[in-house]
Motif scaffolding. Sequence first.
Motif, PDB file in Angstrom:
ATOM      1  N   ILE A 113      18.245 -26.560  67.070  1.00 54.33           N
ATOM      2  CA  ILE A 113      16.942 -26.822  66.435  1.00 54.33           C
ATOM      3  C   ILE A 113      15.889 -27.144  67.499  1.00 54.33           C
ATOM      4  O   ILE A 113      14.761 -26.638  67.465  1.00 54.33           O
ATOM      5  N   SER A 114      16.256 -27.966  68.471  1.00 56.92           N
ATOM      6  CA  SER A 114      15.323 -28.301  69.560  1.00 56.92           C
ATOM      7  C   SER A 114      14.971 -27.065  70.379  1.00 56.92           C
ATOM      8  O   SER A 114      13.808 -26.878  70.776  1.00 56.92           O
ATOM      9  N   GLU A 115      15.974 -26.210  70.646  1.00 58.10           N
ATOM     10  CA  GLU A 115      15.725 -24.996  71.421  1.00 58.10           C
ATOM     11  C   GLU A 115      14.736 -24.070  70.729  1.00 58.10           C
ATOM     12  O   GLU A 115      14.042 -23.289  71.384  1.00 58.10           O
ATOM     13  N   HIS A 116      14.659 -24.144  69.419  1.00 60.36           N
ATOM     14  CA  HIS A 116      13.764 -23.282  68.646  1.00 60.36           C
ATOM     15  C   HIS A 116      12.497 -24.018  68.208  1.00 60.36           C
ATOM     16  O   HIS A 116      11.886 -23.679  67.192  1.00 60.36           O
ATOM     17  N   SER A 117      12.142 -25.041  68.971  1.00 61.90           N
ATOM     18  CA  SER A 117      10.883 -25.784  68.748  1.00 61.90           C
ATOM     19  C   SER A 117      10.826 -26.458  67.390  1.00 61.90           C
ATOM     20  O   SER A 117       9.744 -26.612  66.796  1.00 61.90           O
ATOM     21  N   GLY A 118      11.979 -26.845  66.872  1.00 59.41           N
ATOM     22  CA  GLY A 118      12.016 -27.567  65.610  1.00 59.41           C
ATOM     23  C   GLY A 118      12.383 -29.020  65.822  1.00 59.41           C
ATOM     24  O   GLY A 118      12.626 -29.458  66.951  1.00 59.41           O
ATOM     25  N   ARG A 119      12.426 -29.771  64.739  1.00 55.01           N
ATOM     26  CA  ARG A 119      12.838 -31.178  64.801  1.00 55.01           C
ATOM     27  C   ARG A 119      13.678 -31.519  63.580  1.00 55.01           C
ATOM     28  O   ARG A 119      13.439 -31.002  62.478  1.00 55.01           O
ATOM     29  N   VAL A 120      14.680 -32.356  63.792  1.00 50.54           N
ATOM     30  CA  VAL A 120      15.503 -32.834  62.692  1.00 50.54           C
ATOM     31  C   VAL A 120      14.739 -33.936  61.963  1.00 50.54           C
ATOM     32  O   VAL A 120      14.358 -34.939  62.570  1.00 50.54           O
ATOM     33  N   VAL A 121      14.521 -33.727  60.673  1.00 51.59           N
ATOM     34  CA  VAL A 121      13.776 -34.705  59.869  1.00 51.59           C
ATOM     35  C   VAL A 121      14.719 -35.755  59.291  1.00 51.59           C
ATOM     36  O   VAL A 121      14.433 -36.942  59.284  1.00 51.59           O
ATOM     37  N   ASP A 122      15.886 -35.302  58.823  1.00 55.24           N
ATOM     38  CA  ASP A 122      16.833 -36.213  58.179  1.00 55.24           C
ATOM     39  C   ASP A 122      18.222 -35.592  58.263  1.00 55.24           C
ATOM     40  O   ASP A 122      18.367 -34.368  58.282  1.00 55.24           O
ATOM     41  N   ASN A 123      19.246 -36.438  58.346  1.00 50.71           N
ATOM     42  CA  ASN A 123      20.619 -35.914  58.398  1.00 50.71           C
ATOM     43  C   ASN A 123      21.611 -36.854  57.738  1.00 50.71           C
ATOM     44  O   ASN A 123      22.558 -37.310  58.359  1.00 50.71           O
ATOM     45  N   PRO A 124      21.403 -37.164  56.431  1.00 55.39           N
ATOM     46  CA  PRO A 124      22.352 -38.045  55.740  1.00 55.39           C
ATOM     47  C   PRO A 124      23.646 -37.322  55.392  1.00 55.39           C
ATOM     48  O   PRO A 124      23.639 -36.173  54.964  1.00 55.39           O
ATOM     49  N   GLY A 125      24.780 -37.984  55.583  1.00 59.23           N
ATOM     50  CA  GLY A 125      26.061 -37.413  55.176  1.00 59.23           C
ATOM     51  C   GLY A 125      26.305 -36.062  55.811  1.00 59.23           C
ATOM     52  O   GLY A 125      26.302 -35.914  57.032  1.00 59.23           O
ATOM     53  N   ASP A 126      26.498 -35.049  54.958  1.00 58.43           N
ATOM     54  CA  ASP A 126      26.748 -33.698  55.470  1.00 58.43           C
ATOM     55  C   ASP A 126      25.499 -32.835  55.416  1.00 58.43           C
ATOM     56  O   ASP A 126      25.577 -31.625  55.651  1.00 58.43           O
ATOM     57  N   ASN A 127      24.339 -33.417  55.122  1.00 54.85           N
ATOM     58  CA  ASN A 127      23.083 -32.670  55.010  1.00 54.85           C
ATOM     59  C   ASN A 127      22.273 -32.744  56.293  1.00 54.85           C
ATOM     60  O   ASN A 127      22.313 -33.743  57.012  1.00 54.85           O
ATOM     61  N   ILE A 165      10.832 -24.822  56.603  1.00 57.32           N
ATOM     62  CA  ILE A 165      11.840 -25.857  56.355  1.00 57.32           C
ATOM     63  C   ILE A 165      13.232 -25.237  56.364  1.00 57.32           C
ATOM     64  O   ILE A 165      13.476 -24.221  55.716  1.00 57.32           O
ATOM     65  N   LEU A 166      14.134 -25.862  57.101  1.00 56.15           N
ATOM     66  CA  LEU A 166      15.545 -25.468  57.115  1.00 56.15           C
ATOM     67  C   LEU A 166      16.363 -26.586  56.484  1.00 56.15           C
ATOM     68  O   LEU A 166      16.278 -27.733  56.917  1.00 56.15           O
ATOM     69  N   SER A 167      17.140 -26.248  55.465  1.00 51.03           N
ATOM     70  CA  SER A 167      18.015 -27.211  54.798  1.00 51.03           C
ATOM     71  C   SER A 167      19.449 -26.714  54.899  1.00 51.03           C
ATOM     72  O   SER A 167      19.727 -25.547  54.628  1.00 51.03           O
ATOM     73  N   ALA A 168      20.369 -27.593  55.308  1.00 48.65           N
ATOM     74  CA  ALA A 168      21.769 -27.194  55.494  1.00 48.65           C
ATOM     75  C   ALA A 168      22.699 -28.267  54.964  1.00 48.65           C
ATOM     76  O   ALA A 168      22.381 -29.462  55.025  1.00 48.65           O
ATOM     77  N   ASP A 222       4.792 -38.034  55.794  1.00 50.00           N
ATOM     78  CA  ASP A 222       4.758 -39.495  55.665  1.00 50.00           C
ATOM     79  C   ASP A 222       5.538 -40.074  56.837  1.00 50.00           C
ATOM     80  O   ASP A 222       6.758 -40.200  56.792  1.00 50.00           O
ATOM     81  N   GLY A 223       4.813 -40.428  57.904  1.00 51.86           N
ATOM     82  CA  GLY A 223       5.489 -40.860  59.120  1.00 51.86           C
ATOM     83  C   GLY A 223       6.271 -39.694  59.694  1.00 51.86           C
ATOM     84  O   GLY A 223       5.730 -38.602  59.913  1.00 51.86           O
ATOM     85  N   ASP A 224       7.569 -39.892  59.923  1.00 49.22           N
ATOM     86  CA  ASP A 224       8.424 -38.811  60.426  1.00 49.22           C
ATOM     87  C   ASP A 224       9.062 -38.013  59.299  1.00 49.22           C
ATOM     88  O   ASP A 224       9.757 -37.032  59.556  1.00 49.22           O
ATOM     89  N   ARG A 225       8.859 -38.426  58.053  1.00 49.02           N
ATOM     90  CA  ARG A 225       9.499 -37.771  56.911  1.00 49.02           C
ATOM     91  C   ARG A 225       8.556 -36.753  56.278  1.00 49.02           C
ATOM     92  O   ARG A 225       7.326 -36.840  56.423  1.00 49.02           O
TER      93      ARG A 225
END
Length: 647
Positions: A48-62, A14-17, A111-114
Amino acid sequence: MPPEEKVTRKLSAILSADVKGYSILMADDEVHTIQTLKAYRQIISDLISEHSGRVVDNPGDNILAEFRSAVDAVGCAVKIQRKLDQKNSKFVEEKKVRFRIGVNIGDVVQDGDRIYGNGVNVAARIEGLAEPGGVCISRNAYDHISDKLNFGYKYLGEHSVKNIKKPVRVYKLLMADEDAGKLIGDVPKPVVKNWIWATIVVAAIVITSVAWQVYQKMAKPDFEPAKVEKMAFPLPDKPSIAVLPFANVGADPEQDYFSDGITDDLITDLSKVSGLFVIARNSVFTYKGKPVKVQQVAEELGVRYVLEGSVRRGGDKLRVNAQLVDATTGHHLWADRYDGHIDDVFELQDKINQKIIAALAVQLTVGEKETVDRKYTDSIAAYDAFLQGRAHYLRRTPEDFAEAVRYFKKAVELDPGYSRAYAMLALTYWESHHNFWNQSLGVPWYGARIRAQTYLQKAMKNPTALVYQVESRILIGLHKHKEALNKAECAISMDPNDANSYLYMAYALIHAGRPEEAFDFIKTAIRIDPNYPAYYLFVLGLAHFNCEQFKKAASVLERALQRNPVNYVPLIYLAAAYAHLGRKQDAKAAIQKLNECLPVVSVDFESHPVMAGRYKRSEDRDRLLDGLRKAGLPETPYDILHQLGNG
């Protein structure tokens, strides 16, 4: 009993930013921050896509992302920071948008995409330990990458993470080429080679365990404490608290209005206590749906205490979890769970309020004891309808205003003495009249105004701070400025922590010809509501305009329009301010844009009701008209202006 739903668990990286100091950046320059953040989001998503990852959520500045391996996640984190460092190099220091990144490997629930669970929570907490432009990783991630990626690492020790039983060992990633292969601070523990040494160690542990546990409980923080010196505002001289939006953890997302309502009412009740400093709803709700970081919230809002919780509503059953934390020490003051029936919701709110007041050692006056315990209705159904109406009102669209009216009317049908519902009906109709949204309510433009006054009269039978606020706002529109000031004073005395009360006082002072007195009230409102809406800037710009501080007025009104381009009213005063400054081209451009924004096509600018003389004092009206004439408007006869003054 229905069978429990099967959950899908898996091990993920998991990557959190998030952006360090996001609120301050937004306050300084919204346009630059939003544009830069948008561009950086795209860069991060692509990497993230280039490194075989996926964005799960991106609210606000997160940003929250999931990877199949720690190698991919950490490699991506480093490339993100290096790429953004290049982009930030062209900005001065205060304009740089820097992300902090945390990486963890852990168990998550799909849970679904989350994704949810400890794996996500740990990543979010580790992120808060990273420096702007830096990366921190957990021991789990370190074990997977230390011999696979050529970076250096600095051991930061063990950190307690909220809701995680065991402390998490954290490493700072050293990305400079000269640090490759370094390991700083992590010394391997000596291996016990025989039973004698093992016995000695066990004996020592037994002897000191009780004292150590007591010390740990008293001295070790439960989470990373907030630093007072990093707070965006000085701490008030009384206990300060932010009530974060309670999470809706039930199965029905449509119940969000109910959990939001619980939060709103806790803020409202605590705001009545003069011994507390309570952050406004608008500011705390900017954190809704984001991973909660107590340290960040406290530093950005300038508070010592943070209340957070959750609401689960299933049919008539209700469960409320709440916990109060001291952000400056990193300790939980108390946490509790309240189970009951929907009919017990008022009692549950009272219990939480009483615990907060007791924990913060706040002494209530006799009057405050009565007002804090006071409930606005005994009807749960009316309360539920009110919450749904308020949720629609806060979305501020013509369609939502129509839905809000429907729910508020239902509330007063269920409880004919529900003053807050009458007050919200009055406010909704008045703003529909002011914004020309009356057609969505199915009433004539002037009819919306009449209904607002009618509902206000009913609300005044049992006045609250909200009722006085609405009355002050309507009295300003009726040019009864002295009465408007008195009602704003009543609102402040009943609820000394409501930012809107101070804004209405400032607004009334401006229209009463006393704009120089408005600034302190605006300043207080902004301190209570640091993430203030564009309307605050409009009132501030209006005060500067009427003090003939046209340069400051233009600057503030420009910011108001940047934050809310849909609201055309600031354009009126901005055009006049430009004209007074001799900026003729800017003034004409503002007038042209204003004409494009006018909501009533059949009425030209000179006879537009919003242009009506809002001031009873002729010098204020002359100042506005003189500026608009300089901006290129034709002469506006005073008889027309007087006719439109009732608008």
